[in-house]
Design a protein around this motif. Structure first.
Motif, PDB file in Angstrom:
ATOM      1  N   ILE A 143       0.803  -1.683  -0.060  1.00  0.00           N
ATOM      2  CA  ILE A 143      -0.250  -0.080   0.030  1.00  0.00           C
ATOM      3  C   ILE A 143       0.725   0.784   0.022  1.00  0.00           C
ATOM      4  O   ILE A 143       1.795   1.566   0.607  1.00  0.00           O
ATOM      5  CB  ILE A 143      -1.029  -0.391   1.123  1.00  0.00           C
ATOM      6  CG1 ILE A 143      -2.343  -1.175   0.844  1.00  0.00           C
ATOM      7  CG2 ILE A 143      -1.922   1.341   1.126  1.00  0.00           C
ATOM      8  CD1 ILE A 143      -2.269  -1.433   2.296  1.00  0.00           C
TER       9      ILE A 143
ATOM     10  N   LEU B 158       1.893   4.059   6.966  1.00  0.00           N
ATOM     11  CA  LEU B 158       1.371   2.575   7.716  1.00  0.00           C
ATOM     12  C   LEU B 158       1.779   2.141   8.886  1.00  0.00           C
ATOM     13  O   LEU B 158       3.262   2.665   9.276  1.00  0.00           O
ATOM     14  CB  LEU B 158       1.711   1.626   6.589  1.00  0.00           C
ATOM     15  CG  LEU B 158       1.591   1.747   5.287  1.00  0.00           C
ATOM     16  CD1 LEU B 158       2.593   0.285   4.210  1.00  0.00           C
ATOM     17  CD2 LEU B 158      -0.055   1.726   4.694  1.00  0.00           C
ATOM     18  N   ASP B 159       1.044   1.495   9.924  1.00  0.00           N
ATOM     19  CA  ASP B 159       1.002   1.311  11.195  1.00  0.00           C
ATOM     20  C   ASP B 159       1.089  -0.422  10.438  1.00  0.00           C
ATOM     21  O   ASP B 159       0.412  -1.050  10.565  1.00  0.00           O
ATOM     22  CB  ASP B 159       0.246   1.321  12.028  1.00  0.00           C
ATOM     23  CG  ASP B 159       0.821   1.236  13.260  1.00  0.00           C
ATOM     24  OD1 ASP B 159       1.745  -0.112  13.404  1.00  0.00           O
ATOM     25  OD2 ASP B 159       0.752   1.430  14.527  1.00  0.00           O
ATOM     26  N   MET B 160       2.765  -0.226  10.097  1.00  0.00           N
ATOM     27  CA  MET B 160       2.363  -2.179   9.638  1.00  0.00           C
ATOM     28  C   MET B 160       2.503  -2.987  10.821  1.00  0.00           C
ATOM     29  O   MET B 160       1.762  -4.250  10.356  1.00  0.00           O
ATOM     30  CB  MET B 160       4.287  -2.440   8.943  1.00  0.00           C
ATOM     31  CG  MET B 160       4.076  -1.007   7.646  1.00  0.00           C
ATOM     32  SD  MET B 160       5.765  -1.204   7.008  1.00  0.00           S
ATOM     33  CE  MET B 160       5.484   0.651   6.127  1.00  0.00           C
TER      34      MET B 160
ATOM     35  N   VAL C 150      -3.723   1.660   7.538  1.00  0.00           N
ATOM     36  CA  VAL C 150      -3.545   2.537   7.196  1.00  0.00           C
ATOM     37  C   VAL C 150      -3.609   3.850   7.639  1.00  0.00           C
ATOM     38  O   VAL C 150      -4.759   3.888   8.560  1.00  0.00           O
ATOM     39  CB  VAL C 150      -4.577   2.621   5.551  1.00  0.00           C
ATOM     40  CG1 VAL C 150      -4.146   3.544   4.882  1.00  0.00           C
ATOM     41  CG2 VAL C 150      -4.020   1.153   4.816  1.00  0.00           C
TER      42      VAL C 150
ATOM     43  N   SER D 223      -2.739   7.476   2.953  1.00  0.00           N
ATOM     44  CA  SER D 223      -2.476   7.247   1.718  1.00  0.00           C
ATOM     45  C   SER D 223      -2.730   8.060   0.633  1.00  0.00           C
ATOM     46  O   SER D 223      -4.208   8.634   0.899  1.00  0.00           O
ATOM     47  CB  SER D 223      -2.903   6.000   1.506  1.00  0.00           C
ATOM     48  OG  SER D 223      -2.433   5.261  -0.009  1.00  0.00           O
TER      49      SER D 223
ATOM     50  N   ILE E 257       0.662  -5.730   6.126  1.00  0.00           N
ATOM     51  CA  ILE E 257       0.971  -4.769   5.103  1.00  0.00           C
ATOM     52  C   ILE E 257       2.242  -4.628   5.132  1.00  0.00           C
ATOM     53  O   ILE E 257       2.924  -5.001   6.112  1.00  0.00           O
ATOM     54  CB  ILE E 257      -0.165  -3.609   5.752  1.00  0.00           C
ATOM     55  CG1 ILE E 257       0.013  -3.043   6.721  1.00  0.00           C
ATOM     56  CG2 ILE E 257      -1.742  -4.864   5.163  1.00  0.00           C
ATOM     57  CD1 ILE E 257      -1.090  -1.806   6.960  1.00  0.00           C
ATOM     58  N   ASN E 258       2.114  -3.712   4.107  1.00  0.00           N
ATOM     59  CA  ASN E 258       3.286  -3.538   3.735  1.00  0.00           C
ATOM     60  C   ASN E 258       4.015  -1.814   2.309  1.00  0.00           C
ATOM     61  O   ASN E 258       2.863  -2.183   1.872  1.00  0.00           O
ATOM     62  CB  ASN E 258       4.596  -3.987   3.816  1.00  0.00           C
ATOM     63  CG  ASN E 258       6.508  -3.213   4.553  1.00  0.00           C
ATOM     64  OD1 ASN E 258       6.691  -2.465   4.010  1.00  0.00           O
ATOM     65  ND2 ASN E 258       6.893  -4.031   4.980  1.00  0.00           N
ATOM     66  N   ASN E 259       4.855  -1.278   2.650  1.00  0.00           N
ATOM     67  CA  ASN E 259       5.465   0.123   1.812  1.00  0.00           C
ATOM     68  C   ASN E 259       5.224  -0.611   0.847  1.00  0.00           C
ATOM     69  O   ASN E 259       5.763  -1.471   0.656  1.00  0.00           O
ATOM     70  CB  ASN E 259       5.626   1.085   1.820  1.00  0.00           C
ATOM     71  CG  ASN E 259       6.435   1.685   0.716  1.00  0.00           C
ATOM     72  OD1 ASN E 259       6.834   1.668   1.059  1.00  0.00           O
ATOM     73  ND2 ASN E 259       5.880   2.997   1.491  1.00  0.00           N
TER      74      ASN E 259
END
Ligand SMILES: [Zn+2]
Length: 315
Positions: free
Chosen positions: A68, A72-74, A79, A82, A107-109
């Motif tokens: 994404i 983010l707070d992975m 999210v 964004s 999730i990750n960048n």
């Protein structure tokens, strides 16, 4: 074992079911409505995933990985913001999708995820330490150390485009001046091409722009090949700034290879050979220590999907 990798973009969301060898088994996609709340859009995505699992009869699906863009707070799977999806702020996407699909969600960048995909299953598969740099609208990238993504404290590191290479230099979208992105992105090259064209009305750059029907990252290289001296200056300056940025990364991380992707990288070997030559001449200790390869990304638009699935496969 199968993992689902999803590349979340501002206009569409594209995903794939990927096996542990990084091979795509099937793909899916959906359009994103930016004016719609995150819950609505992500519910649609979850439904597609549930349908695809049933349709193909996939067993042993380990989880969902999402790449994404934004902050983010992975660890929590949230999210924070964004830029291209204004109604997704502070959305707990991992918990939401977990409820809808029953699968764990990571999730990750997006840039980090693409780097992980290329490093593991693309051009970087024969190396343990690589840095991927995407030369597109901006400059993104990811650092892979010992086959794992390195993204620093709170996963906020790896912002390779915002290393300053010219103090008080060109303005960058981040608000600072002289960032690598303001020199090495396709956007930067196009801006410089336009500037040179206005200063040099007789340059072949004008003719090439007419042939192409637009001014893009290709103009400078095409006009240079036709022997235009203005374009030659433009290309040499671009290569210098790109290479100086890579040298900084090289001196800190000494990767085995740089993987280049994005609009400007499409120039291929003509660009790569110039960068390799520059690195050989200017990198600290390069004459004695092992060389660093400069290669092109090989997974194309699939790197984000495969990389997002790799997040899950690695976990
Ligand atoms: Zn910047």
């Amino acid at each position: 074992m199968i993992a689902i990798g999803v590349d979340v973009g501002g206009t569409s969301i594209k995903g794939a079911f990927v096996n542990e060898k990084g091979i795509i088994l099937s793909k899916f996609s959906m359009k994103v409505n930016k004016q719609e709340r995150a819950e609505v859009e992500v519910k649609k995505l979850s439904d597609i995933i549930n349908d695809e699992i049933k349709l193909h009869g996939y067993k042993e699906v380990k989880g969902i990985g999402l790449g994404i863009p934004g902050i983010l707070d992975m660890d929590k799977g949230i999210v924070i913001t964004s830029p291209n999806l204004p109604l997704w702020d502070n959305f707990d996407i991992a918990s939401f999708m977990n409820k809808e699909t029953g699968l764990p969600v990571l999730i990750n960048n997006d840039a980090n995820v693409a780097a992980l995909g290329e490093a593991r299953f693309g051009s970087g598969k024969d190396y343990k330490n690589v840095i991927m740099i995407t030369l597109g609208t901006g400059v993104g990238g990811g650092i892979i150390i010992d086959n794992h993504l390195y993204d620093g404290n709170l996963h906020q590191g790896g912002e390779l485009g915002h290393m300053v290479i010219e103090v008080n230099g060109r303005s960058c979208g981040c608000g600072r001046k002289g960032c690598f992105e303001a020199y090495a992105s396709a956007t930067a090259l196009v801006k410089e091409t336009k500037r040179m064209m206005s200063e040099h009305p007789n340059s072949l750059l004008h003719e090439v722009a007419k042939e192409l029907g637009e001014i893009d990252a290709r103009n400078a290289f095409i006009a240079q090949k036709k022997g235009d001296l203005v374009a030659d200056t433009l290309v040499n300056e671009y290569v210098m700034y790109l290479s100086e940025g890579l040298i900084n990364f090289c001196n800190i991380f000494r990767p085995e290879a740089f993987i280049l992707s994005g609009g400007v990288a499409n120039e291929g070997e003509n660009l790569l050979s110039r960068v390799r030559e520059y690195l050989k001449l200017h990198t600290y200790g390069m004459k004695r220590s092992p060389k660093v390869d400069v290669v092109l990304a090989s997974l194309g638009y699939d790197s984000g999907k495969i990389g997002a699935a790799t997040l899950v496969l690695d976990n």
